[in-house]
Design a protein around this motif. Structure first.
Motif, PDB file in Angstrom:
ATOM      1  N   LEU A 137       0.853  -1.191   0.000  1.00 23.61           N
ATOM      2  CA  LEU A 137       0.000   0.000   0.000  1.00 23.61           C
ATOM      3  C   LEU A 137       0.886   1.238   0.000  1.00 23.61           C
ATOM      4  N   LEU A 138       1.509   1.472  -1.146  1.00 22.47           N
ATOM      5  CA  LEU A 138       2.407   2.598  -1.355  1.00 22.47           C
ATOM      6  C   LEU A 138       2.036   3.286  -2.655  1.00 22.47           C
ATOM      7  N   THR A 139       2.615   4.442  -2.885  1.00 20.40           N
ATOM      8  CA  THR A 139       2.173   5.309  -3.985  1.00 20.40           C
ATOM      9  C   THR A 139       2.594   4.841  -5.370  1.00 20.40           C
ATOM     10  N   GLU A 140       3.566   3.944  -5.470  1.00 23.61           N
ATOM     11  CA  GLU A 140       4.233   3.687  -6.751  1.00 23.61           C
ATOM     12  C   GLU A 140       3.287   3.303  -7.892  1.00 23.61           C
ATOM     13  N   VAL A 141       2.345   2.413  -7.630  1.00 24.25           N
ATOM     14  CA  VAL A 141       1.474   1.922  -8.708  1.00 24.25           C
ATOM     15  C   VAL A 141       0.623   3.054  -9.280  1.00 24.25           C
ATOM     16  N   VAL A 142      -0.039   3.794  -8.416  1.00 25.20           N
ATOM     17  CA  VAL A 142      -0.908   4.890  -8.859  1.00 25.20           C
ATOM     18  C   VAL A 142      -0.076   6.001  -9.511  1.00 25.20           C
ATOM     19  N   PHE A 143       1.041   6.323  -8.899  1.00 24.74           N
ATOM     20  CA  PHE A 143       1.915   7.376  -9.435  1.00 24.74           C
ATOM     21  C   PHE A 143       2.416   7.017 -10.827  1.00 24.74           C
ATOM     22  N   THR A 144       2.880   5.791 -11.008  1.00 26.28           N
ATOM     23  CA  THR A 144       3.394   5.361 -12.317  1.00 26.28           C
ATOM     24  C   THR A 144       2.315   5.421 -13.382  1.00 26.28           C
ATOM     25  N   ALA A 145       1.114   4.978 -13.047  1.00 26.13           N
ATOM     26  CA  ALA A 145       0.007   5.008 -14.010  1.00 26.13           C
ATOM     27  C   ALA A 145      -0.339   6.443 -14.416  1.00 26.13           C
ATOM     28  N   LEU A 146      -0.455   7.323 -13.429  1.00 32.37           N
ATOM     29  CA  LEU A 146      -0.782   8.726 -13.714  1.00 32.37           C
ATOM     30  C   LEU A 146       0.309   9.388 -14.552  1.00 32.37           C
ATOM     31  N   LEU A 147       1.560   9.117 -14.207  1.00 31.85           N
ATOM     32  CA  LEU A 147       2.669   9.748 -14.905  1.00 31.85           C
ATOM     33  C   LEU A 147       2.766   9.264 -16.346  1.00 31.85           C
ATOM     34  N   CYS A 148       2.652   7.963 -16.561  1.00 30.36           N
ATOM     35  CA  CYS A 148       2.732   7.417 -17.917  1.00 30.36           C
ATOM     36  C   CYS A 148       1.590   7.930 -18.784  1.00 30.36           C
ATOM     37  N   LEU A 149       0.376   7.973 -18.225  1.00 31.55           N
ATOM     38  CA  LEU A 149      -0.762   8.468 -18.990  1.00 31.55           C
ATOM     39  C   LEU A 149      -0.611   9.954 -19.293  1.00 31.55           C
ATOM     40  N   SER A 150      -0.078  10.704 -18.341  1.00 32.49           N
ATOM     41  CA  SER A 150       0.176  12.131 -18.560  1.00 32.49           C
ATOM     42  C   SER A 150       1.178  12.345 -19.686  1.00 32.49           C
ATOM     43  N   PHE A 151       2.295  11.618 -19.651  1.00 35.06           N
ATOM     44  CA  PHE A 151       3.316  11.763 -20.689  1.00 35.06           C
ATOM     45  C   PHE A 151       2.790  11.336 -22.057  1.00 35.06           C
ATOM     46  N   TYR A 152       1.951  10.285 -22.080  1.00 38.36           N
ATOM     47  CA  TYR A 152       1.342   9.884 -23.346  1.00 38.36           C
ATOM     48  C   TYR A 152       0.498  11.017 -23.928  1.00 38.36           C
ATOM     49  N   LEU A 153      -0.304  11.659 -23.083  1.00 39.86           N
ATOM     50  CA  LEU A 153      -1.158  12.740 -23.559  1.00 39.86           C
ATOM     51  C   LEU A 153      -0.346  13.960 -23.983  1.00 39.86           C
ATOM     52  N   PHE A 154       0.754  14.244 -23.286  1.00 36.73           N
ATOM     53  CA  PHE A 154       1.623  15.339 -23.723  1.00 36.73           C
ATOM     54  C   PHE A 154       2.192  15.059 -25.109  1.00 36.73           C
ATOM     55  N   LEU A 155       2.616  13.824 -25.355  1.00 36.76           N
ATOM     56  CA  LEU A 155       3.127  13.466 -26.678  1.00 36.76           C
ATOM     57  C   LEU A 155       2.024  13.517 -27.728  1.00 36.76           C
ATOM     58  N   HIS A 156       0.829  13.076 -27.334  1.00 36.43           N
ATOM     59  CA  HIS A 156      -0.310  13.137 -28.253  1.00 36.43           C
ATOM     60  C   HIS A 156      -0.640  14.591 -28.594  1.00 36.43           C
ATOM     61  N   TYR A 157      -0.531  15.457 -27.608  1.00 36.40           N
ATOM     62  CA  TYR A 157      -0.741  16.887 -27.860  1.00 36.40           C
ATOM     63  C   TYR A 157       0.291  17.418 -28.848  1.00 36.40           C
ATOM     64  N   PHE A 158       1.537  16.980 -28.705  1.00 33.33           N
ATOM     65  CA  PHE A 158       2.598  17.401 -29.620  1.00 33.33           C
ATOM     66  C   PHE A 158       2.237  17.046 -31.063  1.00 33.33           C
ATOM     67  N   ASN A 159       1.577  15.911 -31.259  1.00 28.85           N
ATOM     68  CA  ASN A 159       1.231  15.452 -32.609  1.00 28.85           C
ATOM     69  C   ASN A 159      -0.093  16.006 -33.116  1.00 28.85           C
ATOM     70  N   THR A 160      -0.979  16.428 -32.211  1.00 27.36           N
ATOM     71  CA  THR A 160      -2.313  16.859 -32.633  1.00 27.36           C
ATOM     72  C   THR A 160      -2.607  18.322 -32.366  1.00 27.36           C
ATOM     73  N   ARG A 161      -1.880  18.915 -31.384  1.00 29.24           N
ATOM     74  CA  ARG A 161      -2.109  20.301 -30.949  1.00 29.24           C
ATOM     75  C   ARG A 161      -3.528  20.512 -30.422  1.00 29.24           C
TER      76      ARG A 161
END
Length: 199
Positions: A137-161
């Motif tokens: 019961l530590l932050t790693e799982v939730v943090f990793t999921a949020l961070l990866c999804l955030s970075f994916y959306l930032f990259l998607h924004y780079f391609n779609t604006r």
């Protein structure tokens, strides 16, 4: 595309199986007991329980926490739905961990190509530290999921604006920061990158 979806589903199933297997088999099944095995687990559980009791984000001794609120609130939501079951938290975290492998596929595909996405997802599915994370019961799982999804959306924004994509990317990055504040050190790099692509 159908073959890719089958491969991705297979990776998800492997990832979930490995995470659940470790929870069931680790040290003669001790993770199937409602017990804590890391020093911070009790603190997070107390905060979540007190939050549900209307006391706020406090520990049992009444001290307000110096931790991000996202993970205690995540636990509080699970406790509200399923009762104070640590085993249920571990199972849900195993599912989130397996879904993170799918997010990593999308991230790799968006940043590079399909092959990189599949290899990244496979490696994250069988990476031993990732397999172990859902047990605690530590932050790693939730943090990793949020961070990866955030970075994916930032990259998607780079391609779609797409401004909407940027909004959700920033929202998820903020939630990740409220889970583990260490990611804020990356914020200047992120702002510079956004500034550069708008020049």
């Amino acid at each position: 595309m159908k073959k890719v979806n089958v491969l991705l589903l297979a990776i998800f199933i492997v990832a979930l199986f490995l995470r659940l297997a470790v929870i069931v088999l680790y040290d003669n099944g001790k993770m199937l007991r409602n017990q804590f095995y890391a020093s911070d687990e009790l603190s997070y559980s107390q905060i979540a329980t007190n939050c549900l009791a209307g006391k706020g984000l406090v520990t049992d001794n009444g001290n307000y926490v110096r931790r991000g609120p996202v993970y205690p609130l995540f636990l509080a939501f699970i406790f509200m739905l399923f009762g104070h079951s640590i085993v249920v938290v571990r199972i849900i975290q195993a599912i989130i961990g397996a879904l993170t492998c799918v997010i990593i596929f999308s991230l790799g595909k968006e940043a590079f190509d399909l092959l990189v996405g599949l290899l990244s997802a496979l490696l994250s599915a069988i990476y031993w530290p990732f397999i172990l994370q859902p047990m605690y019961l530590l932050t790693e799982v939730v943090f990793t999921a949020l961070l990866c999804l955030s970075f994916y959306l930032f990259l998607h924004y780079f391609n779609t604006r797409s401004i909407l994509t940027l909004f959700f990317a920033a929202l998820l990055f903020s939630l990740a920061a409220l889970c583990r504040a260490i990611i804020l050190y990356f914020l200047p790099v992120l702002l510079i990158w956004i500034g550069v692509i708008h020049r």
